[in-house]
Design a protein around this motif. Sequence first.
Motif, PDB file in Angstrom:
ATOM      1  N   ASP A  10     -48.828   2.652 -12.782  1.00  0.00           N
ATOM      2  CA  ASP A  10     -49.604   2.096 -13.908  1.00  0.00           C
ATOM      3  C   ASP A  10     -49.097   2.649 -15.240  1.00  0.00           C
ATOM      4  N   PHE A  12     -48.973   2.292 -19.757  1.00  0.00           N
ATOM      5  CA  PHE A  12     -49.888   2.256 -20.890  1.00  0.00           C
ATOM      6  C   PHE A  12     -49.383   1.248 -21.920  1.00  0.00           C
ATOM      7  N   SER A  71     -49.746  12.264  -7.798  1.00  0.00           N
ATOM      8  CA  SER A  71     -50.220  12.728  -9.095  1.00  0.00           C
ATOM      9  C   SER A  71     -50.946  11.561  -9.762  1.00  0.00           C
ATOM     10  N   THR A  74     -56.845   9.102 -14.419  1.00  0.00           N
ATOM     11  CA  THR A  74     -58.066   8.364 -14.082  1.00  0.00           C
ATOM     12  C   THR A  74     -57.838   6.854 -14.007  1.00  0.00           C
ATOM     13  N   GLY A 125     -50.828  23.099 -10.512  1.00  0.00           N
ATOM     14  CA  GLY A 125     -50.593  22.933  -9.081  1.00  0.00           C
ATOM     15  C   GLY A 125     -49.438  23.719  -8.489  1.00  0.00           C
ATOM     16  N   ASP A 126     -48.563  24.255  -9.343  1.00  0.00           N
ATOM     17  CA  ASP A 126     -47.298  24.796  -8.821  1.00  0.00           C
ATOM     18  C   ASP A 126     -47.505  25.834  -7.717  1.00  0.00           C
ATOM     19  N   SER A 209     -59.103  16.376 -22.097  1.00  0.00           N
ATOM     20  CA  SER A 209     -59.393  16.891 -20.760  1.00  0.00           C
ATOM     21  C   SER A 209     -58.909  18.328 -20.570  1.00  0.00           C
ATOM     22  N   ASP A 246     -48.987  20.765 -24.121  1.00  0.00           N
ATOM     23  CA  ASP A 246     -50.302  20.290 -24.541  1.00  0.00           C
ATOM     24  C   ASP A 246     -50.434  20.409 -26.061  1.00  0.00           C
ATOM     25  N   GLN A 275     -45.290  16.370 -29.572  1.00  0.00           N
ATOM     26  CA  GLN A 275     -46.640  16.060 -30.042  1.00  0.00           C
ATOM     27  C   GLN A 275     -47.139  17.237 -30.852  1.00  0.00           C
ATOM     28  N   TYR A 378     -50.280   4.420 -32.139  1.00  0.00           N
ATOM     29  CA  TYR A 378     -50.721   4.849 -30.808  1.00  0.00           C
ATOM     30  C   TYR A 378     -52.238   4.964 -30.925  1.00  0.00           C
ATOM     31  N   TYR A 385     -63.067  10.104 -20.118  1.00  0.00           N
ATOM     32  CA  TYR A 385     -62.372  10.731 -18.994  1.00  0.00           C
ATOM     33  C   TYR A 385     -63.271  11.804 -18.377  1.00  0.00           C
TER      34      TYR A 385
HETATM   35  C1  B12 Z   1     -47.141  14.382 -22.074  1.00  0.00           C
HETATM   36  C2  B12 Z   1     -48.351  13.509 -21.868  1.00  0.00           C
HETATM   37  C3  B12 Z   1     -48.167  12.132 -21.866  1.00  0.00           C
HETATM   38  C4  B12 Z   1     -46.802  11.500 -22.094  1.00  0.00           C
HETATM   39  C5  B12 Z   1     -45.902  11.501 -20.851  1.00  0.00           C
HETATM   40  C6  B12 Z   1     -46.523  10.980 -19.602  1.00  0.00           C
HETATM   41  C7  B12 Z   1     -45.649  11.268 -18.369  1.00  0.00           C
HETATM   42  N1  B12 Z   1     -44.848  10.343 -17.944  1.00  0.00           N
HETATM   43  O1  B12 Z   1     -45.729  12.336 -17.834  1.00  0.00           O
HETATM   44  C8  B12 Z   1     -47.221  10.112 -22.656  1.00  0.00           C
HETATM   45  C9  B12 Z   1     -47.314  10.231 -24.169  1.00  0.00           C
HETATM   46  C10 B12 Z   1     -46.287   8.931 -22.345  1.00  0.00           C
HETATM   47  C11 B12 Z   1     -48.622   9.983 -22.087  1.00  0.00           C
HETATM   48  C12 B12 Z   1     -49.237   8.789 -21.932  1.00  0.00           C
HETATM   49  C13 B12 Z   1     -50.530   8.658 -21.441  1.00  0.00           C
HETATM   50  N2  B12 Z   1     -51.401   9.624 -21.201  1.00  0.00           N
HETATM   51 CO1  B12 Z   1     -50.928  11.480 -21.282  1.00  0.00          CO
HETATM   52  N3  B12 Z   1     -50.671  13.280 -21.518  1.00  0.00           N
HETATM   53  C14 B12 Z   1     -49.634  14.061 -21.681  1.00  0.00           C
HETATM   54  C15 B12 Z   1     -50.016  15.553 -21.766  1.00  0.00           C
HETATM   55  C16 B12 Z   1     -49.970  15.982 -23.240  1.00  0.00           C
HETATM   56  C17 B12 Z   1     -49.138  16.508 -20.952  1.00  0.00           C
HETATM   57  C18 B12 Z   1     -48.924  16.081 -19.503  1.00  0.00           C
HETATM   58  C19 B12 Z   1     -47.797  16.880 -18.900  1.00  0.00           C
HETATM   59  O2  B12 Z   1     -46.710  16.386 -18.684  1.00  0.00           O
HETATM   60  N4  B12 Z   1     -48.017  18.162 -18.619  1.00  0.00           N
HETATM   61  C20 B12 Z   1     -47.027  19.018 -17.952  1.00  0.00           C
HETATM   62  C21 B12 Z   1     -47.198  18.926 -16.410  1.00  0.00           C
HETATM   63  C22 B12 Z   1     -46.290  19.884 -15.680  1.00  0.00           C
HETATM   64  O3  B12 Z   1     -48.539  19.322 -16.173  1.00  0.00           O
HETATM   65  P1  B12 Z   1     -49.617  18.360 -15.467  1.00  0.00           P
HETATM   66  O4  B12 Z   1     -49.293  16.952 -15.684  1.00  0.00           O
HETATM   67  O5  B12 Z   1     -50.965  18.814 -15.818  1.00  0.00           O
HETATM   68  O6  B12 Z   1     -49.355  18.703 -13.930  1.00  0.00           O
HETATM   69  C23 B12 Z   1     -49.849  19.901 -13.344  1.00  0.00           C
HETATM   70  C24 B12 Z   1     -51.228  19.724 -12.683  1.00  0.00           C
HETATM   71  O7  B12 Z   1     -51.961  18.665 -13.212  1.00  0.00           O
HETATM   72  C25 B12 Z   1     -50.946  19.560 -11.230  1.00  0.00           C
HETATM   73  N5  B12 Z   1     -50.595  18.244 -10.688  1.00  0.00           N
HETATM   74  C26 B12 Z   1     -50.315  17.099 -11.296  1.00  0.00           C
HETATM   75  N6  B12 Z   1     -50.008  16.155 -10.412  1.00  0.00           N
HETATM   76  C27 B12 Z   1     -50.092  16.687  -9.197  1.00  0.00           C
HETATM   77  C28 B12 Z   1     -49.856  16.142  -7.933  1.00  0.00           C
HETATM   78  C29 B12 Z   1     -49.997  16.947  -6.810  1.00  0.00           C
HETATM   79  C30 B12 Z   1     -49.729  16.402  -5.473  1.00  0.00           C
HETATM   80  C31 B12 Z   1     -50.383  18.314  -6.960  1.00  0.00           C
HETATM   81  C32 B12 Z   1     -50.514  19.174  -5.795  1.00  0.00           C
HETATM   82  C33 B12 Z   1     -50.636  18.853  -8.229  1.00  0.00           C
HETATM   83  C34 B12 Z   1     -50.470  18.038  -9.332  1.00  0.00           C
HETATM   84  O8  B12 Z   1     -49.816  20.392 -11.070  1.00  0.00           O
HETATM   85  C35 B12 Z   1     -48.923  20.196 -12.172  1.00  0.00           C
HETATM   86  C36 B12 Z   1     -48.078  21.417 -12.395  1.00  0.00           C
HETATM   87  O9  B12 Z   1     -48.885  22.556 -12.663  1.00  0.00           O
HETATM   88  C37 B12 Z   1     -51.461  15.535 -21.171  1.00  0.00           C
HETATM   89  C38 B12 Z   1     -52.378  16.664 -21.495  1.00  0.00           C
HETATM   90  C39 B12 Z   1     -52.890  16.820 -22.930  1.00  0.00           C
HETATM   91  N7  B12 Z   1     -53.020  18.006 -23.406  1.00  0.00           N
HETATM   92  O10 B12 Z   1     -53.128  15.876 -23.609  1.00  0.00           O
HETATM   93  C40 B12 Z   1     -51.931  14.093 -21.467  1.00  0.00           C
HETATM   94  C41 B12 Z   1     -52.854  13.374 -20.461  1.00  0.00           C
HETATM   95  C42 B12 Z   1     -52.376  13.739 -19.074  1.00  0.00           C
HETATM   96  N8  B12 Z   1     -52.630  11.954 -20.709  1.00  0.00           N
HETATM   97  C43 B12 Z   1     -53.689  11.274 -20.541  1.00  0.00           C
HETATM   98  C44 B12 Z   1     -53.755   9.864 -20.699  1.00  0.00           C
HETATM   99  C45 B12 Z   1     -55.108   9.237 -20.540  1.00  0.00           C
HETATM  100  C46 B12 Z   1     -52.641   9.122 -20.996  1.00  0.00           C
HETATM  101  C47 B12 Z   1     -52.630   7.621 -21.244  1.00  0.00           C
HETATM  102  C48 B12 Z   1     -53.429   6.747 -20.299  1.00  0.00           C
HETATM  103  C49 B12 Z   1     -53.139   7.280 -22.625  1.00  0.00           C
HETATM  104  C50 B12 Z   1     -52.923   8.355 -23.613  1.00  0.00           C
HETATM  105  N9  B12 Z   1     -53.924   9.140 -23.867  1.00  0.00           N
HETATM  106  O11 B12 Z   1     -51.842   8.466 -24.152  1.00  0.00           O
HETATM  107  C51 B12 Z   1     -51.103   7.307 -21.184  1.00  0.00           C
HETATM  108  C52 B12 Z   1     -50.682   6.755 -19.808  1.00  0.00           C
HETATM  109  C53 B12 Z   1     -49.336   7.178 -19.336  1.00  0.00           C
HETATM  110  C54 B12 Z   1     -48.687   6.218 -18.421  1.00  0.00           C
HETATM  111  N10 B12 Z   1     -48.590   6.486 -17.137  1.00  0.00           N
HETATM  112  O12 B12 Z   1     -48.251   5.178 -18.839  1.00  0.00           O
HETATM  113  C55 B12 Z   1     -54.886  12.119 -20.196  1.00  0.00           C
HETATM  114  C56 B12 Z   1     -55.314  12.018 -18.721  1.00  0.00           C
HETATM  115  C57 B12 Z   1     -56.819  12.019 -18.593  1.00  0.00           C
HETATM  116  C58 B12 Z   1     -57.249  11.583 -17.252  1.00  0.00           C
HETATM  117  N11 B12 Z   1     -58.375  12.089 -16.809  1.00  0.00           N
HETATM  118  O13 B12 Z   1     -56.630  10.758 -16.629  1.00  0.00           O
HETATM  119  C59 B12 Z   1     -54.396  13.540 -20.663  1.00  0.00           C
HETATM  120  C60 B12 Z   1     -55.010  14.699 -19.894  1.00  0.00           C
HETATM  121  C61 B12 Z   1     -54.758  13.651 -22.161  1.00  0.00           C
HETATM  122  C62 B12 Z   1     -56.239  13.556 -22.424  1.00  0.00           C
HETATM  123  N12 B12 Z   1     -56.687  12.430 -22.943  1.00  0.00           N
HETATM  124  O14 B12 Z   1     -57.010  14.426 -22.197  1.00  0.00           O
HETATM  125  N13 B12 Z   1     -49.132  11.171 -21.776  1.00  0.00           N
END
Ligand code: B12
Length: 512
Positions: A10, A12, A71, A74, A125-126, A209, A246, A275, A378, A385
């Motif tokens: 999915d 955006f 991964s 919502t 999750g790491d 979040s 973040d 960002q 944007y 959420y």
């Molecule tokens: C960078 C980012 C983006 C980027 C890149 C997305 C990408 N391809 O990765 C862009 C700008 C494109 C983007 C877009 C969107 N994003 Co965004 N994004 C972020 C941000 C800033 C960082 C995410 C990240 O990469 N972190 C680094 C990685 C390593 O960490 P992580 O993802 O948290 O993963 C860790 C854990 O979550 C866990 N984990 C994750 N997946 C899995 C899976 C398994 C199996 C396991 C065990 C663990 C695990 O372990 C990981 C390592 O520790 C976050 C958080 C924030 N502060 O705003 C929001 C965030 C994730 N985004 C969010 C959203 C809603 C979106 C959008 C829908 C709209 C928007 N607000 O921009 C779009 C949709 C993206 C799409 N699929 O088309 C929300 C999610 C909320 C929710 N409850 O779903 C967040 C939290 C921001 C918020 N609003 O609070 N996003």
Amino acid sequence: MRILLLSMPDSFEHTPTIAIRIPNGALASLAGNLDPHHHVAIADLVLAQSSVRQTIEQLMDQVRPDLVGLSVMTFQRATARRVIALIRSLKPDVRIVVGGYDPSLAPEAWTHPGLGIDAIVRGEGDVTFRELVRAMEDRRPLCDIAGLLFRDGSQFRQTTHREAAKLDGGDIRPPNRAARALSGYTMMGRGIDVVETSRGCTFDCSFCSIIEMRGRNFHRFPIERVIDDIRDARDRGARSIFLVDDNITLDVERFESLCHAIIEAGLHRLDYLVQGMTAPIAARGAPLAALMRRAGFRYVFLGIENVLDEDLVFLKARAKNSRTSTAGRTNTALAAVNVLRRHGLLVVGGLIVGNPGDRRESVAANLEFARRHVDWPYIQHPTPYPGTPMTRDFERRGLIVNSQPDEYDGTTAVTRGEHLDPEEVEFMRWKAERWMKVRHMPVAFRHDPWFVMRNSSRMLAHTFRGSTWRSLFGLEKDRDVFQRYRAIRSRERQYLDWPDPLDFSQQSRVDS
Ligand code: B12
Ligand code: SF4
């Protein structure tokens, strides 16, 4: 063990896959933190949006996983349920683990027996996933692993909370990009990758979040590790790097050191996307903007949120978007935008319109600001959420009019205000934003002429989906086009032709 890690297809509205396909940083980080003897494959299904089912079938056949990890955000929840059902049909005994923002913050959505999830990893999750896989391999009980919910017979049991990792001690190993099974990560035709330099944030914006996910903390990776990581991404073909922290601008001195380190390492010929908050950028002004430009920064996503003070108070985003002087408190959005643009950087303007107190004029003021001052809009609507303070507030006030999580994509208005209908706000945003996007095309053309020449008609078709020749000549009302666009977008959400094992669609629409 043989492990397959998937992110959902999915995408955006503002990052259409024709032009932007960014890897999910979580998957490579999880893969890099597993013990090396496991066979791991990772696949971002956004790379295979038009062939999700075939791609999953192929991956299941090639990888033959004992465990599949998903991964999920919502708005991807319903797709993830279908993906899980398909995977189970292909390999009934496979173990399924989910993680990321949605399973972490709404675990109750993942425990239904009909889904057959084995474990939910909460928060970072790491380390949790590494320990989980070790325990599964050794057939040890899971109850001693912090940060988990796991299935025990017909029940789910929750283990102790896991604190966010400190990043300076080497506990979190570098990402494993070699595990990627699919290719094609590009932005405007150039290879793109993601790199983390820090995790966490100490602000508490009501819509975000992050606080519920990991608490209010901020940890930094050593700069040498970041430089090595950028080099690894570059050596694997990336020409653009998205720093997905973040909130990298929380420690702006360190951000400046990072820019210097990028230049010294000769990595400034890559394009960077980042960002940031407006207040520190405005405060550091020209020296920071000039340094960022020298380091190769191209797009800066600014969390402007709103240009009106009362809305910033509602979003709890005033501190990061204002400064105080003898003249009182002033919004820093314009100062940050101006200094960046003066130095040749492009501004992606993150704004939230349709807050509870918004009137037509307040939405229009924000759209006008975006039209005049940002390079790529944007703009989103307040979206409830799971686990955010804003969601609790909306629930208390009965403002949520749509409780279908697959529509929580940020550009669907799902909450109502005191003065405006959600559909009206969404219509205003949709109508204004399309033309702002068109205006960015010449800039994109100068940077990536071949890509734009080959794809401009598809990009325009995406931006203007719902339009017809009649509407282009003004023979149809914008409202009719808008309704057609919404119907198309609704169809687009069906990424996978496979039944949802828990079809909630009939019961979850709440009338206002
Ligand atoms: C960078 C980012 C983006 C980027 C890149 C997305 C990408 N391809 O990765 C862009 C700008 C494109 C983007 C877009 C969107 N994003 Co965004 N994004 C972020 C941000 C800033 C960082 C995410 C990240 O990469 N972190 C680094 C990685 C390593 O960490 P992580 O993802 O948290 O993963 C860790 C854990 O979550 C866990 N984990 C994750 N997946 C899995 C899976 C398994 C199996 C396991 C065990 C663990 C695990 O372990 C990981 C390592 O520790 C976050 C958080 C924030 N502060 O705003 C929001 C965030 C994730 N985004 C969010 C959203 C809603 C979106 C959008 C829908 C709209 C928007 N607000 O921009 C779009 C949709 C993206 C799409 N699929 O088309 C929300 C999610 C909320 C929710 N409850 O779903 C967040 C939290 C921001 C918020 N609003 O609070 N996003
Ligand atoms: S500053 Fe950014 S990361 Fe921090 S709470 Fe606000 S929106 Fe979230």
